[in-house]
Design a protein around this motif. Structure first.
Motif, PDB file in Angstrom:
ATOM      1  N   GLU A  15      -7.548 -11.529  -0.225  1.00 21.55           N
ATOM      2  CA  GLU A  15      -6.613 -10.701  -0.910  1.00 21.55           C
ATOM      3  C   GLU A  15      -7.091  -9.200  -0.623  1.00 21.55           C
ATOM      4  O   GLU A  15      -6.249  -8.263  -0.163  1.00 21.55           O
ATOM      5  N   ALA A  18      -6.654  -8.053   3.110  1.00 24.31           N
ATOM      6  CA  ALA A  18      -5.307  -8.002   3.325  1.00 24.31           C
ATOM      7  C   ALA A  18      -5.205  -6.336   2.930  1.00 24.31           C
ATOM      8  O   ALA A  18      -4.562  -5.835   3.708  1.00 24.31           O
ATOM      9  N   ARG A  19      -5.489  -5.842   1.735  1.00 22.64           N
ATOM     10  CA  ARG A  19      -5.411  -4.503   1.174  1.00 22.64           C
ATOM     11  C   ARG A  19      -6.218  -3.630   2.354  1.00 22.64           C
ATOM     12  O   ARG A  19      -5.307  -2.667   2.729  1.00 22.64           O
ATOM     13  N   LEU A  22      -3.999  -3.348   5.203  1.00 26.33           N
ATOM     14  CA  LEU A  22      -2.673  -2.672   5.298  1.00 26.33           C
ATOM     15  C   LEU A  22      -2.934  -1.105   4.745  1.00 26.33           C
ATOM     16  O   LEU A  22      -1.764  -0.207   5.022  1.00 26.33           O
ATOM     17  N   LEU A  46       0.958  -6.845  -2.391  1.00 24.65           N
ATOM     18  CA  LEU A  46       0.563  -6.235  -1.042  1.00 24.65           C
ATOM     19  C   LEU A  46       1.720  -5.414  -0.641  1.00 24.65           C
ATOM     20  O   LEU A  46       1.852  -4.374  -0.033  1.00 24.65           O
ATOM     21  N   ARG A  49       2.187  -2.203  -2.151  1.00 22.72           N
ATOM     22  CA  ARG A  49       0.935  -1.049  -1.436  1.00 22.72           C
ATOM     23  C   ARG A  49       1.486  -0.817  -0.117  1.00 22.72           C
ATOM     24  O   ARG A  49       1.250   0.342   0.240  1.00 22.72           O
ATOM     25  N   SER A  50       2.288  -1.560   0.449  1.00 20.42           N
ATOM     26  CA  SER A  50       2.737  -1.207   1.896  1.00 20.42           C
ATOM     27  C   SER A  50       4.346  -1.866   1.920  1.00 20.42           C
ATOM     28  O   SER A  50       4.520  -2.777   2.672  1.00 20.42           O
TER      29      SER A  50
END
Length: 247
Positions: A15, A18-19, A22, A46, A49-50
């Protein structure tokens, strides 16, 4: 927009990787896992965030060769994939594995065989496309068998040898295979170690080391980096000394 597949997307390390990705811009992500509600929570975070990213979640059978092969085929149905992160696993109880062969079998399968099958399913497609980075999370536990976790260590040792062979196979291609060996990391999987007072690395730091190492094309990434030196010493200790250690 980068196309990224994360296998074991509910893992804390995955996770946070992934952050990190992004943060550099929107991406088209396929998040594979076993726990659908947790997958959806990760995807929602996510997406927040994006907002411009495309996020798809799917439940997969991580122990089924047919299902693994099918998901690799589906991922490539829309074109080549830029990054595949294989991050799933469990931390089994060593005494239970010693007492129960079924527990040993499960631990070896999910921590060793399953990551290898996922990697193999994607590697062939990456090789055909001559493109992409395949990141496989192993563990420092795979560097030398220790009495405290040798079933888990054996599974991760399998991942290490597999990744080395795959790196050799793809050395002449544009595909990069990155083997990650995290040390003990502060995640839900290691909560019992934290309670026992074990020093754990921050998951954010481990994720950034993985993303940075993958971007550089490193063959092996110890995260944090100090574990490279620690494990070199442990690997080279003579058994006459090693057998006296309570590790």
């Amino acid at each position: 927009m980068k196309r990224i597949v994360i296998v074991g997307a509910t893992s804390a390390i995955a996770e946070h990787c992934a952050r990190c990705w992004l943060e550099t811009g929107p991406a088209d992500m396929l998040l594979l896992g076993r726990d659908v509600p947790r997958l959806e929570r990760v995807a929602a975070d996510l997406k927040a965030r994006s907002p411009d990213s495309s996020l798809q979640t799917a439940q997969a059978d991580f122990l089924s060769p047919d299902d693994i092969q099918a998901w690799a085929a589906r991922a490539y149905g829309a074109g080549p994939v830029d990054i595949v992160l294989i991050a799933h696993g469990t931390l089994p109880d060593q005494p239970q594995c010693q007492a129960d062969l079924a527990a040993s079998n499960t631990a070896m399968a999910i921590n060793g065989i399953s990551p290898v099958l996922f990697a193999e399913a994607f590697a062939g497609r990456m090789q055909q496309a001559d493109h992409g980075t395949l990141i496989i999370i192993g563990s420092v536990a795979g560097d030398r068998g220790r009495k405290s976790n040798y079933v888990y260590g054996a599974a991760k040792g399998l991942v290490t040898r597999y990744a080395q062979g795959l790196q050799h196979r793809l050395a002449a291609s544009q595909v990069r295979v990155v083997l990650v060996k995290p040390g003990p990391t502060d995640t839900p999987m290691t909560a019992h170690l934290k309670e026992a007072g074990t020093g754990l690395a921050k998951v954010e730091d481990v994720a950034r080391a993985i993303v940075s190492g993958a971007q550089k094309g490193s063959r092996t990434v110890y995260a944090p980096g100090k574990w490279g030196l620690i494990m070199m010493i442990i690997r080279h200790l003579p058994f006459s000394v090693f057998k006296k250690l309570n590790i």
